[in-house]
Design a protein around this motif. Structure first.
Motif, mmCIF file in Angstrom:
data_model
loop_
_atom_site.group_PDB
_atom_site.id
_atom_site.type_symbol
_atom_site.label_atom_id
_atom_site.label_comp_id
_atom_site.label_asym_id
_atom_site.label_seq_id
_atom_site.Cartn_x
_atom_site.Cartn_y
_atom_site.Cartn_z
ATOM 1 N N SER A 1 0.857 -1.188 0.000
ATOM 2 C CA SER A 1 0.000 0.000 0.000
ATOM 3 C C SER A 1 0.892 1.237 0.000
ATOM 4 C CB SER A 1 -0.940 0.021 1.206
ATOM 5 O OG SER A 1 -0.271 0.450 2.378
ATOM 6 N N VAL B 1 -6.203 -2.732 -8.011
ATOM 7 C CA VAL B 1 -5.872 -1.545 -7.212
ATOM 8 C C VAL B 1 -7.134 -1.058 -6.500
ATOM 9 C CG1 VAL B 1 -4.968 0.816 -7.261
ATOM 10 C CG2 VAL B 1 -4.068 -0.887 -8.867
ATOM 11 N N HIS C 1 -8.389 2.156 -3.985
ATOM 12 C CA HIS C 1 -8.129 3.432 -3.312
ATOM 13 C C HIS C 1 -9.054 3.495 -2.098
ATOM 14 C CE1 HIS C 1 -5.860 5.471 -6.676
ATOM 15 N NE2 HIS C 1 -6.370 4.423 -7.292
ATOM 16 N N SER D 1 -2.351 5.794 -11.139
ATOM 17 C CA SER D 1 -3.434 4.872 -10.838
ATOM 18 C C SER D 1 -4.735 5.336 -11.460
ATOM 19 C CB SER D 1 -3.575 4.693 -9.321
ATOM 20 O OG SER D 1 -3.130 5.841 -8.646
ATOM 21 N N VAL E 1 -3.374 3.768 -1.549
ATOM 22 C CA VAL E 1 -3.480 2.988 -2.783
ATOM 23 C C VAL E 1 -2.994 1.568 -2.499
ATOM 24 C CG1 VAL E 1 -2.828 2.846 -5.205
ATOM 25 C CG2 VAL E 1 -3.071 5.089 -4.112
ATOM 26 N N LEU F 1 -2.222 -2.239 -3.570
ATOM 27 C CA LEU F 1 -1.818 -2.960 -4.778
ATOM 28 C C LEU F 1 -1.916 -4.474 -4.555
ATOM 29 C CD1 LEU F 1 1.420 -0.898 -5.591
ATOM 30 C CD2 LEU F 1 -0.927 -0.445 -6.357
#
Ligand code: G3P
Ligand code: CA
Ligand code: CA
Length: 288
Positions: A60, A125, A127, A227, A283, A285
């Motif tokens: 992250s 991904v 958010h 992103s 974010v 991942l």
């Protein structure tokens, strides 16, 4: 009873969430133990539902202070200031250092051994608003998307290998030397909402519907990931791409994990500045 169920999970031996799903038929989102090729055991979050599941949270990227320019907490860029002698910054995109915890992944940076150990095909991904509890990440996310074209096969199977091919390093090339831009499938949100999370000026320099790797800006600073978008013109990627190597110039604050999401003094969501929602979301991942 819940803890009893969870303790069953400690008997699993697998290198990724995909393996846990395939081998033990687990379908529940949550924390699992994974084991690297060398036998190192660690814990991370598995998304067992999105598009069939089997997604491993590997990292992250969290911004702890929009006022610090490459200072403490900027692990995905540089914690060592704007120094041209440190072109790689902290170097965490392409080393085997790890940090953080899964439960704290929206409150600070997180990097697991899976980042370099798992051989994967696609990325997802999320958010997620800062400091959100893990059990609500999925519903709280402002944006979720994944790739589906197995692009990681072309770049060594993970980001550790991809960023060897496209180093996240200051002065490695010019704006036209960026890495791949991969189309995404949305799981929450869409191209329109992606656009609106960034400022109006970046909106005119990018196209939503992609995840882009290793963009380079006008000052030859390398970032790691855009992103949700692909840069098209302008090369001011510091306002909407995250992570990076070292030495971001133009302005002292154009350095950091969210390099310059707050550049415009007009306020959030204006000029070059990203929205409050985007600035205050980690974010996450995932690999599969
Ligand atoms: O990154 C933005 C900066 O390079 C240019 O901003 O609005 O002064 O043209 P502006
Ligand atoms: Ca950080
Ligand atoms: Ca700029």
């Amino acid at each position: 009873e819940r803890l009893d169920n969870l303790s069953n999970r400690s008997r699993y031996v697998a290198r990724s969430c995909k393996e846990i799903m395939d081998r033990y038929d687990e379908r529940e989102d949550g924390l699992y133990f994974l084991t690297t090729a060398n036998g190192m055991v660690y814990q991370t979050f598995c998304d067992m539902t999105t598009d069939g599941g089997g997604w491993t949270l590997v990292a992250s990227v969290h911004e702890n202070s929009h006022y610090g320019g490459c200072t403490v907490g900027d692990r995905w860029s540089s914690q060592q200031g704007n120094n041209a002698n440190l072109p790689d910054g902290d170097g965490n995109w392409s080393n085997r250092n790890t940090f953080g915890t899964a439960e704290g992944a929206t409150s600070d940076d997180f990097k697991t051994p899976g980042y370099y150990d798992i051989v994967a095909e696609d990325m997802s991904v999320w958010h997620v608003p800062n400091n959100f509890p893990l059990e609500h990440w999925n519903l709280a996310a402002i944006l979720r998307y994944h790739t589906s074209n197995r692009f990681l096969r072309l770049y060594g199977g993970n980001l550790f290998e991809l960023f060897k091919r496209y180093p996240v390093r200051y002065n490695v090339g010019s704006c036209s030397n960026r890495g791949p831009a991969v189309p995404i499938v949305y799981d929450h949100g869409d191209k329109e909402s992606t656009k609106m999370f960034y400022g109006p000026n970046p909106r005119a320099e990018s196209e939503p519907g992609f995840i882009t790797f290793r963009p380079i800006n006008n000052e030859r600073a390398a970032m790691a990931i855009c992103s949700g978008v692909k840069p098209t013109t302008g090369c001011n990627t510091e306002h909407y791409c995250i992570g990076g190597g070292g030495y971001f110039r133009e302005h002292n604050e154009q350095c950091g994990d969210f390099p310059s999401f707050d550049w415009d003094r007009l306020g959030l969501g204006q000029g070059w500045s990203a929205s409050k929602e985007m600035r205050e979301a980690a974010v996450l991942l995932f690999y599969r």
